[in-house]
Design an enzyme around this catalytic site. Sequence first.
Site, PDB file in Angstrom:
ATOM      1  N   CYS A  73       0.827  -1.204   0.000  1.00 55.42           N
ATOM      2  CA  CYS A  73       0.000   0.000   0.000  1.00 55.42           C
ATOM      3  C   CYS A  73       0.863   1.256   0.000  1.00 55.42           C
ATOM      4  O   CYS A  73       1.966   1.276   0.553  1.00 55.42           O
ATOM      5  CB  CYS A  73      -0.914  -0.011   1.223  1.00 55.42           C
ATOM      6  SG  CYS A  73      -1.975   1.433   1.395  1.00 55.42           S
ATOM      7  N   HIS A 107       0.250  -3.607   6.330  1.00 57.89           N
ATOM      8  CA  HIS A 107      -0.985  -3.413   7.083  1.00 57.89           C
ATOM      9  C   HIS A 107      -2.236  -3.805   6.295  1.00 57.89           C
ATOM     10  O   HIS A 107      -3.343  -3.476   6.705  1.00 57.89           O
ATOM     11  CB  HIS A 107      -1.112  -1.936   7.495  1.00 57.89           C
ATOM     12  CG  HIS A 107      -1.273  -1.003   6.333  1.00 57.89           C
ATOM     13  ND1 HIS A 107      -0.201  -0.543   5.611  1.00 57.89           N
ATOM     14  CD2 HIS A 107      -2.372  -0.502   5.742  1.00 57.89           C
ATOM     15  CE1 HIS A 107      -0.635   0.234   4.637  1.00 57.89           C
ATOM     16  NE2 HIS A 107      -1.954   0.257   4.687  1.00 57.89           N
ATOM     17  N   CYS A 119      -7.595  -2.848   3.482  1.00 61.75           N
ATOM     18  CA  CYS A 119      -7.209  -1.434   3.522  1.00 61.75           C
ATOM     19  C   CYS A 119      -7.766  -0.680   2.321  1.00 61.75           C
ATOM     20  O   CYS A 119      -8.704   0.093   2.443  1.00 61.75           O
ATOM     21  CB  CYS A 119      -5.696  -1.272   3.606  1.00 61.75           C
ATOM     22  SG  CYS A 119      -5.166   0.468   3.632  1.00 61.75           S
ATOM     23  N   SER A 159       0.435   3.805   1.689  1.00 64.39           N
ATOM     24  CA  SER A 159       0.619   4.286   3.057  1.00 64.39           C
ATOM     25  C   SER A 159       1.945   3.804   3.631  1.00 64.39           C
ATOM     26  O   SER A 159       2.622   4.535   4.369  1.00 64.39           O
ATOM     27  CB  SER A 159      -0.542   3.820   3.943  1.00 64.39           C
ATOM     28  OG  SER A 159      -1.765   4.341   3.485  1.00 64.39           O
ATOM     29  N   HIS A 198       4.703   6.085   2.528  1.00 60.89           N
ATOM     30  CA  HIS A 198       4.783   7.337   3.285  1.00 60.89           C
ATOM     31  C   HIS A 198       5.748   7.193   4.462  1.00 60.89           C
ATOM     32  O   HIS A 198       6.511   8.108   4.779  1.00 60.89           O
ATOM     33  CB  HIS A 198       3.402   7.746   3.795  1.00 60.89           C
ATOM     34  CG  HIS A 198       2.517   8.356   2.747  1.00 60.89           C
ATOM     35  ND1 HIS A 198       2.880   9.450   1.999  1.00 60.89           N
ATOM     36  CD2 HIS A 198       1.263   8.029   2.339  1.00 60.89           C
ATOM     37  CE1 HIS A 198       1.897   9.767   1.178  1.00 60.89           C
ATOM     38  NE2 HIS A 198       0.918   8.911   1.360  1.00 60.89           N
TER      39      HIS A 198
END
Length: 361
Positions: free
Chosen positions: A38, A59, A162, A40, A43
Site C-alpha cells: 500500500c 498493514h 485497507c 501508506s 509514506h
Amino acid sequence: MKAAVLREVGKPLQIEDVQINKPGPHEVLIRTMAAGVCHSDLHFIEGSYPHPLPAVLGHESAGIVEQVGSEVRTVKPGDHVITCLSAYCGHCESCLTGHMSLCVSPDTKRDKDDEPRLMQNGVGLPQFLNLSSFAEQMLIHEHACVAIRKDMPFDRAALIGCSVTTGVGAVIHTSNVRPGETVAVIGCGGVGLSAINGAAIAGAGRIIAIDMVPGKENLAMAFGATDFICAADTDAVKAVIEMTKGGVHHAFEAIGLSKTAEQAFNMLRRGGTANIIGMIPVGQSISLMGAAFLGEKRIQGSMMGSNRFPVDMPRLVDFYMSGRLKLDDLVSRRLKLEQVNEAFDEMKRGEIARSVIVFDA
C-alpha cells in the site's frame, strides 16, 4: 519467522528473522497468506509520516488463524480472516457511537510492561499500525481481524483490509453517495479505483476518474468510471465543472497532496462534499477560498472509509463473489516477500494498481 524490516528512512526494507510471541487473552496468532503493498507504507518509508524504527511494515493482509487467546470469542483456529489496522476496543465513546474506525483506545495494544508482540535478538520491535503484516505471521488483537468465507481467495481478500475498505467506505459511509449523484475521484491507484467501484455500487449517475497517467483510463472504466480526465495535459477542475455544468456532488482525493485536495474542493457544485482520503504529509497545509463556503461546500477527512469492519468486510467479500466488487483487475502483480522493494519501486512510477505479496508462492 521471515519479515520485511524498515531500519532507516529512505532505505530499502530488509528481509530478516524476527521472533513473535504467544497470544495473550484477547490476541490472535495468524499465518499470513497475502499482504497488499500500500502507498501508506511508502509514506513511512520516505519519512512523510514518522514511526519508531526498526519496524516490520505492512498493514493490508489476510491469513489463517493458528492460535487464539483464552478470552477470544470472535475467531477460532482454522478460520480465514481479513485484518484491519483500525483495531477497536468496543467500549470507548467512538465505538459506542458507531465510529469504530476512530477508536484509539490503548486496550487493543499490550501494556508497556508486557513482553512485546514482536522481538529481534531480545529487543522489542514496535508493531506497525496494529498489524506488521510483511511477515510470515501476525500477532494481533482479536478486534483487528474478522472471519470470512473460505472460498474467498487470499490475495484478493487482503486488499479489502485497507484499499478497498478505505475507498468503498469513503463513498458509502463517509460521504453517503446517493443514487444518481455525480462523483469525481482524483487518483486511480488502489484506493481511487475502489472509490470508483464503490460509487458504481452506490448508483452514482456519473463517475469522473482523474489521473496523471493516460494509461489508467481503461482500468478506471473497468471499475465503473463513466468519464476519464488526464490531468497531465488538462485543467481537471475546469474540465469537471464544464462536464457537469457546475461541479460534482462528491469529490474524493485519493493521492495525498495539498494541490489535489484543493482541486477536490474546487470542483464541487454548491452543497457538495470533498473527501480527503489520501495521506497528506505531516506539516503540509491546504488553501481554500473562503467565499466558497457560502455555497455550503464541505471538506472532510475519511479514516479507513469510516468502516464498521466486522460487518463491512464479509459483505464486501460477498460483493466480490457475486461479481460486483472488481478485485481481480486490482491485483497487478503477485510477488514473494523478498521482492517487496520491487513493488515499492513500481508504485513510485505510478504504473500499477496493486502488488500483493503471496506467502505460499
